[in-house]
Design an enzyme around this catalytic site. Structure first.
Site, PDB file in Angstrom:
ATOM      1  N   LYS A   1      -2.566   4.952  11.722  1.00 43.52           N
ATOM      2  CA  LYS A   1      -1.554   4.447  10.801  1.00 43.52           C
ATOM      3  C   LYS A   1      -2.247   3.561   9.769  1.00 43.52           C
ATOM      4  CE  LYS A   1       2.494   1.612  10.275  1.00 43.52           C
ATOM      5  NZ  LYS A   1       2.628   0.184  10.239  1.00 43.52           N
TER       6      LYS A   1
ATOM      7  N   HIS B   1      -0.331  -2.237  16.844  1.00 46.36           N
ATOM      8  CA  HIS B   1      -1.446  -2.893  16.152  1.00 46.36           C
ATOM      9  C   HIS B   1      -2.771  -2.818  16.893  1.00 46.36           C
ATOM     10  CE1 HIS B   1       2.120  -4.610  14.205  1.00 46.36           C
ATOM     11  NE2 HIS B   1       1.357  -4.514  13.137  1.00 46.36           N
TER      12      HIS B   1
ATOM     13  N   LYS C   1      -2.874  -2.907   7.205  1.00 47.51           N
ATOM     14  CA  LYS C   1      -3.897  -3.874   6.831  1.00 47.51           C
ATOM     15  C   LYS C   1      -4.728  -4.281   8.042  1.00 47.51           C
ATOM     16  CE  LYS C   1      -3.498  -8.181   6.238  1.00 47.51           C
ATOM     17  NZ  LYS C   1      -3.276  -9.555   5.851  1.00 47.51           N
TER      18      LYS C   1
ATOM     19  N   HIS D   1       4.194   1.340   2.101  1.00 46.17           N
ATOM     20  CA  HIS D   1       5.369   0.618   1.576  1.00 46.17           C
ATOM     21  C   HIS D   1       5.939   1.366   0.380  1.00 46.17           C
ATOM     22  CE1 HIS D   1       2.563  -2.635   3.116  1.00 46.17           C
ATOM     23  NE2 HIS D   1       3.556  -2.615   3.978  1.00 46.17           N
TER      24      HIS D   1
ATOM     25  N   CYS E   1       3.430  -9.880  20.654  1.00 46.06           N
ATOM     26  CA  CYS E   1       2.494  -9.478  19.594  1.00 46.06           C
ATOM     27  C   CYS E   1       2.909 -10.211  18.326  1.00 46.06           C
ATOM     28  CB  CYS E   1       2.521  -7.961  19.362  1.00 46.06           C
ATOM     29  SG  CYS E   1       1.628  -7.522  17.842  1.00 46.06           S
TER      30      CYS E   1
ATOM     31  N   CYS F   1       3.783  -7.877  15.286  1.00 46.46           N
ATOM     32  CA  CYS F   1       5.135  -7.291  15.286  1.00 46.46           C
ATOM     33  C   CYS F   1       6.179  -8.380  15.405  1.00 46.46           C
ATOM     34  CB  CYS F   1       5.402  -6.408  16.498  1.00 46.46           C
ATOM     35  SG  CYS F   1       4.321  -5.081  16.798  1.00 46.46           S
TER      36      CYS F   1
ATOM     37  N   HIS G   1       0.868  -1.184   0.000  1.00 46.27           N
ATOM     38  CA  HIS G   1       0.000   0.000   0.000  1.00 46.27           C
ATOM     39  C   HIS G   1       0.902   1.229   0.000  1.00 46.27           C
ATOM     40  CE1 HIS G   1       0.830   0.591   4.261  1.00 46.27           C
ATOM     41  NE2 HIS G   1       0.383  -0.623   4.540  1.00 46.27           N
TER      42      HIS G   1
ATOM     43  N   CYS H   1      -1.094  -4.356  21.853  1.00 47.56           N
ATOM     44  CA  CYS H   1       0.140  -3.900  21.215  1.00 47.56           C
ATOM     45  C   CYS H   1       0.011  -2.425  20.846  1.00 47.56           C
ATOM     46  CB  CYS H   1       0.385  -4.735  19.959  1.00 47.56           C
ATOM     47  SG  CYS H   1       1.558  -3.958  18.841  1.00 47.56           S
TER      48      CYS H   1
HETATM   49  O1  ME8 Z   1       7.952  -4.229   9.457  1.00 48.28           O
HETATM   50  N1  ME8 Z   1       3.203   4.881   6.582  1.00 48.28           N
HETATM   51  O2  ME8 Z   1       7.510  -5.058   7.341  1.00 48.28           O
HETATM   52  P1  ME8 Z   1       6.158  -4.286   6.929  1.00 48.28           P
HETATM   53  C1  ME8 Z   1       4.497   4.922   6.232  1.00 48.28           C
HETATM   54  N2  ME8 Z   1       9.222  -6.941   7.685  1.00 48.28           N
HETATM   55  N3  ME8 Z   1       5.254   3.833   6.038  1.00 48.28           N
HETATM   56  C2  ME8 Z   1       4.676   2.650   6.193  1.00 48.28           C
HETATM   57  C3  ME8 Z   1       3.313   2.514   6.556  1.00 48.28           C
HETATM   58  C4  ME8 Z   1       2.564   3.708   6.751  1.00 48.28           C
HETATM   59  N4  ME8 Z   1       1.284   3.705   7.064  1.00 48.28           N
HETATM   60  N5  ME8 Z   1       3.030   1.204   6.633  1.00 48.28           N
HETATM   61  C5  ME8 Z   1       4.170   0.538   6.313  1.00 48.28           C
HETATM   62  C6  ME8 Z   1       8.171  -4.983   8.524  1.00 48.28           C
HETATM   63  N6  ME8 Z   1       5.161   1.420   6.047  1.00 48.28           N
HETATM   64  C7  ME8 Z   1       9.372  -5.886   8.599  1.00 48.28           C
HETATM   65  C8  ME8 Z   1      10.626  -5.079   8.329  1.00 48.28           C
HETATM   66  S1  ME8 Z   1      13.255  -4.872   7.952  1.00 48.28           S
HETATM   67  C9  ME8 Z   1      14.583  -5.785   8.309  1.00 48.28           C
HETATM   68  C10 ME8 Z   1      11.889  -5.856   8.391  1.00 48.28           C
HETATM   69  C11 ME8 Z   1       6.542   1.100   5.649  1.00 48.28           C
HETATM   70  O3  ME8 Z   1       5.678  -4.936   5.686  1.00 48.28           O
HETATM   71  C12 ME8 Z   1       7.557   1.604   6.671  1.00 48.28           C
HETATM   72  O4  ME8 Z   1       8.813   1.709   6.072  1.00 48.28           O
HETATM   73  O5  ME8 Z   1       5.244  -4.178   8.073  1.00 48.28           O
HETATM   74  C13 ME8 Z   1       7.596   0.461   7.645  1.00 48.28           C
HETATM   75  O6  ME8 Z   1       8.754   0.487   8.438  1.00 48.28           O
HETATM   76  C14 ME8 Z   1       7.571  -0.697   6.691  1.00 48.28           C
HETATM   77  O7  ME8 Z   1       6.692  -0.299   5.638  1.00 48.28           O
HETATM   78  C15 ME8 Z   1       7.069  -1.939   7.404  1.00 48.28           C
HETATM   79  O8  ME8 Z   1       6.711  -2.872   6.477  1.00 48.28           O
END
Ligand code: ME8
Length: 661
Positions: free
Chosen positions: A301, A148, A304, A21, A126, A129, A18, A145
């Site tokens: 935030k 979340h 999903k 990301h 959690c 996370c 989304h 959490c």
């Molecule tokens: O945390 N606003 O993956 P993830 C801004 N796999 N950025 C956002 C966002 C939002 N609402 N939602 C997601 C993970 N992001 C782990 C990371 S790294 C070694 C492992 C972005 O799929 C933001 O960069 O939940 C966040 O840190 C990342 O997506 C988390 O993606």
């Protein structure tokens, strides 16, 4: 020339991408492009995080193997990054053998340092996370959490522990002696305070989790997903491979910069655990970790699990990826939260792109073509107020880009556009064309206008690569290979100017807002709460044309805005205390099934609908019914008594997620 390594977080594959990301990846891509233009050798890495309980659960829910789910979601990421023209040099999946080798090597080094031991482990966990929390960190009531807003679970098992406590002092010293290590400043202070209050050892394995990397030397234990995931920054460069040569030596062990871009949700993992693992393993630390804020919708935030995400497909289809890139970087103060709204998006497009940039570029190009036989003016100009502003803007832009202050960098470029416009309005070249023809004065005026647009487009190259190239072509300049082009005087004289093409057609905001609202319940004749229930009147957008009055007719494009998709019912049950509602879980080809409520309990028994193929309105705004969220609507006809008849294809075999048209 320096070496520059920039990474995004690796994204979980239990969710489709989304705009959150996309934002992190757009930022990394912009920085990577900027540094390449500045002459650095760049390695830009992104990828996917594919292990862990979350993914295992999501796959089980859909009745597929975790790797099948991962493959499906990864292909969506690849597609999307291709559409966005992301310029990454590497893409890592944590299920790849090269990654496993890197993880094993990191663990071997940590173990050699004497930093691992086995002990019982209990705490609040959690699963979203994949992190343990202390009682103090959770929201009450319900041990929820903080990210979340879901209840954490109490977990108790035998695990391997990492001696994080040993790194409390070294980490504090590192943070204090490296002011740019954690950015922005507020995050640095936050992390410092967290470390200073004392670090407890960290459990780095899980017992009995099937989907992950087996912990080397400890059968039955799986590597904790965060230790697994963080190691991607090394494994993608070849760490752990025989010889470890190649990018690892250059980009991690060399004396260049190593920048991790992350969202603020994963600060602790990156700014505490990761440096501690690296210190333990005797490896260099990243030079900088930059945490940006969240994209919010309805003050929450976007995620999903909250169900408020903005998916990019419609925006990209309508505006192209560059406009979304511009909006994301222009609208958010890097480091702080920002809110997404469709209205804000279209306003920004109309004012900045259609009006300021598009109109200025096409106005000067058209006038120059008219006055100078279809070419750029013959005479440049070195002494004028636009130049003075341009020089200040270039310095400001560079400084802001180095600080990842994209909003400031873009604002600076727009100040130059405003100055150029003012300059043109004051000199009225459209009148001079008639009064004095292709005079030296007119040449200088129009050349200044073209030069200002060229500079703005050059500054936009890292942000909107494809659009900036089109703007440069429109003002008769080539796409430069270096940031040296960001200096006054680059517009060539007497080169042909192409026929002006509309760069950013203006969007009729009212029409746009009405269009995006059209399939939503509020625009249909049904009351909002009833809309996701098929027993309700069919929304106007899908009513049969023959019965509709002429005024209500819509064209095919409008119809196509209603996303009708085939679904397969995975589960179906009655909603307690409701005589009408059934609750479905429906596979529509996405990473996770949709929960959909439908008011057909009087006509259908839940068990007869499991496995049914149904038609789902997939892009409805979610609605709450009896406290449950309905993420779409099932289509139904009505019999003469007004009772719903669920629409189902006359023969089996439709693919879940395929479009109905
Ligand atoms: O945390 N606003 O993956 P993830 C801004 N796999 N950025 C956002 C966002 C939002 N609402 N939602 C997601 C993970 N992001 C782990 C990371 S790294 C070694 C492992 C972005 O799929 C933001 O960069 O939940 C966040 O840190 C990342 O997506 C988390 O993606």
């Amino acid at each position: 020339m320096g070496h520059f390594y920039v990474t995004t977080p690796i994204y979980y594959v239990n969710d489709l991408p989304h705009i959150g990301h996309i934002f992190s990846t757009v930022v990394a891509d912009t920085v990577a492009r900027y540094r390449r233009l500045a002459g650095d050798e760049v390695f830009f890495l992104t990828g996917t995080d594919e292990h862990g309980q979350n993914i295992e659960r999501a796959a089980a829910q859909q009745g597929v193997r975790p790797i099948e789910l991962a493959d499906r979601v990864v292909s969506r990421y690849h597609d999307l990054w291709r559409r966005f023209g992301m310029s990454h040099d590497g893409f890592i999946r944590t299920t790849e053998p090269r990654h496993r080798r890197g993880v094993e090597e990191l663990i071997r080094r940590i173990e050699d340092a004497g930093d691992l031991y086995v002990a019982p482990h209990e705490g609040w966990y959690c699963a979203s996370c994949e992190t343990f929390f202390t009682e103090k960190e959770l929201a009450m009531p319900g041990h929820r959490c903080p990210t979340h807003d879901r209840p954490a679970e109490w977990k108790s098992e035998q695990n391997l522990f990492f001696r994080l406590s040993r790194y409390e002092k070294p980490l504090l010293e590192w943070i204090d002696s490296h002011p740019g290590f954690i950015r922005p400043e507020t995050r640095r202070n936050e992390v410092r305070a967290f470390v200073a209050q004392g670090l407890r050892d960290l459990s780095v394995s899980r017992a009995g989790l099937g989907w992950g990397i087996p912990f080397p030397g400890h059968p039955g234990q799986t590597v904790y997903v965060w230790l697994d995931a963080l190691a991607n920054y090394l494994s993608a460069l070849g760490f752990g491979a025989p010889g470890e040569d190649g990018p690892y030596r250059t980009f991690w062990e060399g004396d260049g910069e190593r920048l991790h871009l992350i969202g603020k949700d994963i600060i602790r993992h990156h700014c505490v655990y990761w440096p501690a693992f690296l210190l333990s393993a005797g490896l260099p630390l990243p030079t900088s970790i930059w945490a940006h804020g969240w994209w919010l919708r309805d003050q929450k935030k976007m995620s999903k699990s909250v169900g408020n995400v903005v998916r990019p497909d419609d925006l990209i289809e309508r505006f192209g990826p560059d406009v979304l890139r511009y909006f994301l970087l222009r609208e958010m103060v890097f480091g702080q939260d920002a809110s997404f709204s469709d209205e804000g998006f279209v306003d920004r497009y109309n004012s900045d792109l259609a009006n300021d940039l598009g109109n200025t570029a096409s106005r000067v190009a058209t006038l120059a073509r008219q006055a100078f036989g279809g070419a750029t003016p013959p005479e440049p100009c070195d002494d004028n107020p636009v130049r003075t502003v341009a020089l200040a803007v270039i310095a400001e832009y560079r400084e802001a880009m180095a600080e990842l202050a994209f909003q400031d960098a873009l604002r600076a470029l727009w100040r130059l556009l405003a100055e150029a416009n003012q300059y043109l309005v004051a000199r009225e070249p459209w009148k001079l064309i008639r009064s004095e023809g292709p005079s030296p004065r007119l040449s200088r005026i129009l050349w200044n206008g073209l030069e200002a647009v060229r500079l703005v487009a050059t500054g936009l190259l890292p942000v909107m690569p494809e659009t900036a190239a089109r703007v440069l072509a429109a003002v008769g300049s080539p796409v430069p290979a270096s940031l040296d082009a960001l200096a006054w005087g680059g517009t060539p004289n007497g080169v042909p100017l192409p026929e002006p093409q509309p760069l950013f057609p203006r969007i009729d905001k009212e029409k746009f807002m009405a269009e995006i609202a059209a399939p939503a319940p509020a625009a249909s004749p049904a009351p909002p709460a009833a809309a996701p229930v098929p027993a309700a009147p069919v929304p106007a957008a899908v009513a049969p044309t023959a019965a509709a009055p002429a005024a209500a007719r819509i064209d095919i494009q409008r119809f196509m805005e209603v996303e009708l998709r085939m679904g397969r019912v995975l589960t179906c049950e009655a909603v307690p205390k409701s005589s009408k509602l059934l609750r479905f879980s429906v596979d529509i080809g996405e990473a996770a099934p949709r929960q959909i409520l439908a008011g057909i309990a009087r006509e259908y028994r839940p068990e007869e609908l499991v496995g049914a193929e149904v038609v789902v309105v997939a892009n409805l705004e979610p609605a709450k019914l009896m406290g449950l969220e309905s993420q779409g609507m099932l289509l139904a006809a009505t019999d003469p008594e007004g009772r719903p008849i669920l629409l189902r294809p006359h023969k089996p075999g439709a693919v879940p997620g395929s479009r109905v048209r």
